[in-house]
Design an enzyme around this catalytic site. Structure first.
Site, PDB file in Angstrom:
ATOM      1  N   ARG A  80       0.827  -1.209   0.000  1.00 52.67           N
ATOM      2  CA  ARG A  80       0.000   0.000   0.000  1.00 52.67           C
ATOM      3  C   ARG A  80       0.868   1.269   0.000  1.00 52.67           C
ATOM      4  NH1 ARG A  80      -3.754   2.364   4.631  1.00 52.67           N
ATOM      5  NH2 ARG A  80      -5.187   3.612   3.371  1.00 52.67           N
ATOM      6  N   HIS A  84       0.551   4.498  -2.405  1.00 50.72           N
ATOM      7  CA  HIS A  84       0.300   5.854  -1.889  1.00 50.72           C
ATOM      8  C   HIS A  84       1.436   6.805  -2.259  1.00 50.72           C
ATOM      9  CE1 HIS A  84      -3.199   5.294   1.126  1.00 50.72           C
ATOM     10  NE2 HIS A  84      -3.275   4.403   0.144  1.00 50.72           N
ATOM     11  N   VAL A  88       0.629  10.087  -5.577  1.00 50.30           N
ATOM     12  CA  VAL A  88       0.720  11.484  -5.144  1.00 50.30           C
ATOM     13  C   VAL A  88       2.084  12.023  -5.547  1.00 50.30           C
ATOM     14  CG1 VAL A  88       0.659  13.023  -3.151  1.00 50.30           C
ATOM     15  CG2 VAL A  88      -0.840  11.012  -3.210  1.00 50.30           C
ATOM     16  N   ASP A  92       8.272   9.051  -5.903  1.00 48.19           N
ATOM     17  CA  ASP A  92       9.462   9.824  -5.529  1.00 48.19           C
ATOM     18  C   ASP A  92       9.755   9.729  -4.032  1.00 48.19           C
ATOM     19  OD1 ASP A  92       7.323  11.166  -4.499  1.00 48.19           O
ATOM     20  OD2 ASP A  92       7.812  13.118  -5.379  1.00 48.19           O
ATOM     21  N   SER A  94       8.034  10.672  -1.680  1.00 49.07           N
ATOM     22  CA  SER A  94       7.603  11.868  -0.931  1.00 49.07           C
ATOM     23  C   SER A  94       6.739  11.477   0.273  1.00 49.07           C
ATOM     24  CB  SER A  94       6.845  12.835  -1.837  1.00 49.07           C
ATOM     25  OG  SER A  94       5.739  12.190  -2.437  1.00 49.07           O
ATOM     26  N   GLU A 106       2.925  14.300   4.027  1.00 46.78           N
ATOM     27  CA  GLU A 106       1.861  13.480   3.428  1.00 46.78           C
ATOM     28  C   GLU A 106       1.296  12.475   4.423  1.00 46.78           C
ATOM     29  OE1 GLU A 106       3.050  11.805  -0.377  1.00 46.78           O
ATOM     30  OE2 GLU A 106       4.006  13.686  -0.947  1.00 46.78           O
ATOM     31  N   ASN A 112      -3.534   8.678   4.582  1.00 47.69           N
ATOM     32  CA  ASN A 112      -2.253   8.085   4.983  1.00 47.69           C
ATOM     33  C   ASN A 112      -2.152   7.807   6.477  1.00 47.69           C
ATOM     34  OD1 ASN A 112      -1.140   7.912   2.445  1.00 47.69           O
ATOM     35  ND2 ASN A 112      -0.321  10.001   2.502  1.00 47.69           N
ATOM     36  N   THR A 114      -3.667   5.724   8.124  1.00 45.91           N
ATOM     37  CA  THR A 114      -3.738   4.288   8.399  1.00 45.91           C
ATOM     38  C   THR A 114      -2.609   3.503   7.727  1.00 45.91           C
ATOM     39  OG1 THR A 114      -5.363   4.160   6.609  1.00 45.91           O
ATOM     40  CG2 THR A 114      -6.229   4.155   8.869  1.00 45.91           C
ATOM     41  N   PRO A 184      -7.720   7.835  -4.495  1.00 46.72           N
ATOM     42  CA  PRO A 184      -9.173   7.641  -4.550  1.00 46.72           C
ATOM     43  C   PRO A 184      -9.734   7.167  -3.209  1.00 46.72           C
ATOM     44  CG  PRO A 184      -8.014   5.963  -5.859  1.00 46.72           C
ATOM     45  CD  PRO A 184      -6.975   6.877  -5.297  1.00 46.72           C
ATOM     46  N   HIS A 214      -5.851  -5.738  -3.088  1.00 43.11           N
ATOM     47  CA  HIS A 214      -6.703  -5.942  -1.909  1.00 43.11           C
ATOM     48  C   HIS A 214      -6.935  -7.427  -1.621  1.00 43.11           C
ATOM     49  CE1 HIS A 214      -8.544  -1.607  -1.938  1.00 43.11           C
ATOM     50  NE2 HIS A 214      -7.259  -1.633  -1.664  1.00 43.11           N
ATOM     51  N   ASP A 260      -9.800  -9.343   1.909  1.00 39.35           N
ATOM     52  CA  ASP A 260     -10.148 -10.565   1.175  1.00 39.35           C
ATOM     53  C   ASP A 260     -10.645 -11.575   2.200  1.00 39.35           C
ATOM     54  OD1 ASP A 260     -10.161 -13.086   0.033  1.00 39.35           O
ATOM     55  OD2 ASP A 260      -8.141 -12.961  -0.803  1.00 39.35           O
ATOM     56  N   ASP A 268      -3.478 -14.073  -3.958  1.00 34.05           N
ATOM     57  CA  ASP A 268      -4.056 -14.979  -4.956  1.00 34.05           C
ATOM     58  C   ASP A 268      -5.193 -14.246  -5.673  1.00 34.05           C
ATOM     59  OD1 ASP A 268      -6.067 -14.865  -3.082  1.00 34.05           O
ATOM     60  OD2 ASP A 268      -5.807 -16.899  -2.343  1.00 34.05           O
TER      61      ASP A 268
HETATM   62  C1  HEM Z   1      -8.532   1.635  -6.561  1.00 41.01           C
HETATM   63  C2  HEM Z   1      -8.502   2.492  -5.592  1.00 41.01           C
HETATM   64  C3  HEM Z   1      -8.171   2.146  -4.180  1.00 41.01           C
HETATM   65  C4  HEM Z   1      -8.868   2.535  -3.089  1.00 41.01           C
HETATM   66  C5  HEM Z   1     -10.117   3.381  -3.055  1.00 41.01           C
HETATM   67  C6  HEM Z   1      -8.216   1.950  -1.938  1.00 41.01           C
HETATM   68  C7  HEM Z   1      -8.611   2.132  -0.636  1.00 41.01           C
HETATM   69  C8  HEM Z   1      -8.082   1.468   0.438  1.00 41.01           C
HETATM   70  C9  HEM Z   1      -8.533   1.598   1.793  1.00 41.01           C
HETATM   71  C10 HEM Z   1      -9.658   2.523   2.266  1.00 41.01           C
HETATM   72  C11 HEM Z   1      -7.827   0.746   2.552  1.00 41.01           C
HETATM   73  C12 HEM Z   1      -7.997   0.461   4.043  1.00 41.01           C
HETATM   74  C13 HEM Z   1      -7.392   1.518   4.897  1.00 41.01           C
HETATM   75  C14 HEM Z   1      -7.792   1.290   6.323  1.00 41.01           C
HETATM   76  O1  HEM Z   1      -8.977   1.458   6.609  1.00 41.01           O
HETATM   77  O2  HEM Z   1      -6.944   0.937   7.138  1.00 41.01           O
HETATM   78  C15 HEM Z   1      -6.901   0.079   1.697  1.00 41.01           C
HETATM   79  C16 HEM Z   1      -6.006  -0.881   2.101  1.00 41.01           C
HETATM   80  C17 HEM Z   1      -5.086  -1.462   1.272  1.00 41.01           C
HETATM   81  N1  HEM Z   1      -4.842  -1.148  -0.034  1.00 41.01           N
HETATM   82 FE1  HEM Z   1      -6.004  -0.008  -1.204  1.00 41.01          FE
HETATM   83  N2  HEM Z   1      -7.144   1.230  -2.361  1.00 41.01           N
HETATM   84  C18 HEM Z   1      -7.065   1.322  -3.727  1.00 41.01           C
HETATM   85  C19 HEM Z   1      -6.085   0.779  -4.538  1.00 41.01           C
HETATM   86  C20 HEM Z   1      -5.029   0.045  -4.085  1.00 41.01           C
HETATM   87  C21 HEM Z   1      -3.910  -0.360  -4.893  1.00 41.01           C
HETATM   88  C22 HEM Z   1      -3.691   0.050  -6.348  1.00 41.01           C
HETATM   89  C23 HEM Z   1      -3.106  -1.120  -4.096  1.00 41.01           C
HETATM   90  C24 HEM Z   1      -1.808  -1.789  -4.446  1.00 41.01           C
HETATM   91  C25 HEM Z   1      -1.520  -2.268  -5.622  1.00 41.01           C
HETATM   92  C26 HEM Z   1      -3.728  -1.197  -2.798  1.00 41.01           C
HETATM   93  C27 HEM Z   1      -3.258  -1.913  -1.740  1.00 41.01           C
HETATM   94  C28 HEM Z   1      -3.837  -1.941  -0.488  1.00 41.01           C
HETATM   95  C29 HEM Z   1      -3.420  -2.840   0.564  1.00 41.01           C
HETATM   96  C30 HEM Z   1      -2.368  -3.930   0.455  1.00 41.01           C
HETATM   97  C31 HEM Z   1      -4.196  -2.523   1.679  1.00 41.01           C
HETATM   98  C32 HEM Z   1      -4.123  -3.162   3.071  1.00 41.01           C
HETATM   99  C33 HEM Z   1      -3.187  -2.344   3.927  1.00 41.01           C
HETATM  100  C34 HEM Z   1      -2.937  -2.904   5.311  1.00 41.01           C
HETATM  101  O3  HEM Z   1      -3.452  -3.959   5.662  1.00 41.01           O
HETATM  102  O4  HEM Z   1      -2.200  -2.238   6.043  1.00 41.01           O
HETATM  103  N3  HEM Z   1      -4.868  -0.456  -2.818  1.00 41.01           N
HETATM  104  N4  HEM Z   1      -7.058   0.543   0.412  1.00 41.01           N
END
Ligand code: HEM
Length: 369
Positions: A80, A84, A88, A92, A94, A106, A112, A114, A184, A214, A260, A268
């Protein structure tokens, strides 16, 4: 000394043959991986550190493998973090820069808050190991973020892919508003998501594949509770709603649910199986299955883990090249959280020997070494 019996000679010959074909297989697999890559951004290359700091990639991989074995959630945190960073102001590093009370960094901007502290610490620890191994600040913090994300995917069972390297770090971080508009929201629908992704050169297939990130990690209740209260979102299966309500029984609960629901810590294609079964955690996840443009891609990845893995590697390389700084832009930060001392506008804080090395590397790159 020649082997003393024909049997021993045959065994040695067999061993040499086996080793030879193993090496040939590894090389072919490496080439196969590379041939699937999207175009490499100007200034980046797959062997950027070969002359400068051989072993840099293996150090990152070993660190991440060991650390993820002890803390499975770290993989999600590192993946993640790279996302992030890239969305943004480009990839880089940042996101790693510390701000001040007057000018918050940031990390102080809401999406950020979380980010996992363990992931931020891991990047600094990797940086220390590399600094020691490479005798100085050679590997940029932004390259470390890209490598650590890839190695987190591999450590949890996902695809391996080659990461083009040579990113340089920015001396400045983005404003709170830029973070807010760059990343987003989980309540976004596909139309909004596609808008954000397309501005960064990413297509619908990239959106679906990258959302597959995710497949690991957790989300806080406040990222999806509006889908539960006052009335459940009708695109969620009733059993999934009931399950989430056990984790988040009321609005404002401070708890986390798996992104998941089937295989939380395994990289997976089950994330896509979840979407088909109306078990996506965020609106931004589930709408990928509701939307007519993205639905066939979701269905395809739910059926074929291999195709999802291939596309994920390609899309990660694309994402990892968003607005990268290369050559004499930016700097290689000595400490990932602060710009190099004496950095002023137009000064990258880089010493002359490193600049010479950059020029030599660029020349070698052009000659195809
Ligand atoms: C498509 C738009 C995306 C949105 C709206 C989004 C939103 C979010 C949100 C809200 C969380 C949970 C934050 C929390 O409540 O703690 C999250 C977690 C996560 N996101 Fe996304 N995300 C997006 C795309 C991505 C992308 C592109 C990746 C990586 C390729 C990614 C990887 C992750 C991972 C691995 C977590 C879990 C983090 C953790 O367990 O610490 N996300 N995302």
């Amino acid at each position: 000394m020649a082997p003393s019996s024909p049997l021993l000679a045959a065994a040695v010959a067999l061993l040499v043959l086996a080793l030879g074909s193993a090496v040939a297989y590894a090389a072919a697999e490496h080439e196969e991986l590379r041939s699937r890559q999207p175009p490499v951004a100007r200034g980046l290359s797959f062997h950027f550190y070969h002359g400068r700091c051989p072993g840099a990639e293996s150090i990152v991989r070993k660190f991440v493998q060991d650390a993820v074995r002890k803390d499975k959630g770290l993989a999600a945190g590192l993946l993640r973090l790279h996302f992030h960073d890239c969305f943004v102001q480009g990839c880089d590093a940042s996101v790693l820069l510390h701000g001040s009370a007057a000018e918050p960094g940031e990390q102080q901007a809401p999406p950020n808050l979380t980010l996992r502290p363990s992931a931020l610490k891991a990047i600094n620890d990797i940086r220390d190991q590399l600094e020691h191994h490479c005798h100085g600040a050679v590997v940029s913090c932004s390259d470390i973020l890209a490598l650590a994300a890839r190695d987190s995917v591999v450590a949890t069972g996902g695809p391996d892919y080659c990461v083009p390297l040579g990113r340089r770090d920015s001396a400045r971080f983005a404003t709170r508003d830029a973070v807010g508009s760059g990343l987003p929201r989980p309540s976004s629908n596909v139309t909004t998501l596609l808008d954000v992704f397309r501005k960064l050169g990413l297509e619908a297939t990239d959106l679906v594949a990258l959302s597959g990130g995710h497949t690991i990690g957790l989300g806080h209740c406040n990222s999806f509770e509006k889908r539960l209260f006052p009335l459940p979102d009708t695109t969620m299966s009733p059993s999934f709603v009931a399950r989430l309500k056990r984790t988040c029984p009321t609005m404002g609960t401070d708890a986390r649910a798996a992104l998941d629901v089937r295989t939380t810590n395994v990289f997976d294609n089950k994330y896509f199986v979840n979407l088909v079964n109306q078990e996506g955690l965020f609106v931004s996840d589930q709408d990928l299955y509701t939307n007519a443009i993205t639905q066939p891609i979701v269905e395809h990845f739910a059926r074929s883990q291999g195709d999802f893995f291939d596309q994920f590697g390609v899309s990660m390389v694309k994402m990892g090249q968003i607005r990268v700084l290369t050559g004499d832009q930016g700097q290689v930060r000595r400490h990932c959280a602060v710009p190099n001392p004496g950095t002023v506008d137009g000064d990258d804080g880089l010493e002359w020997p490193s600049l010479v090395q950059t020029v030599v590397d660029a020349a070698a790159e052009n000659l195809g070494f």
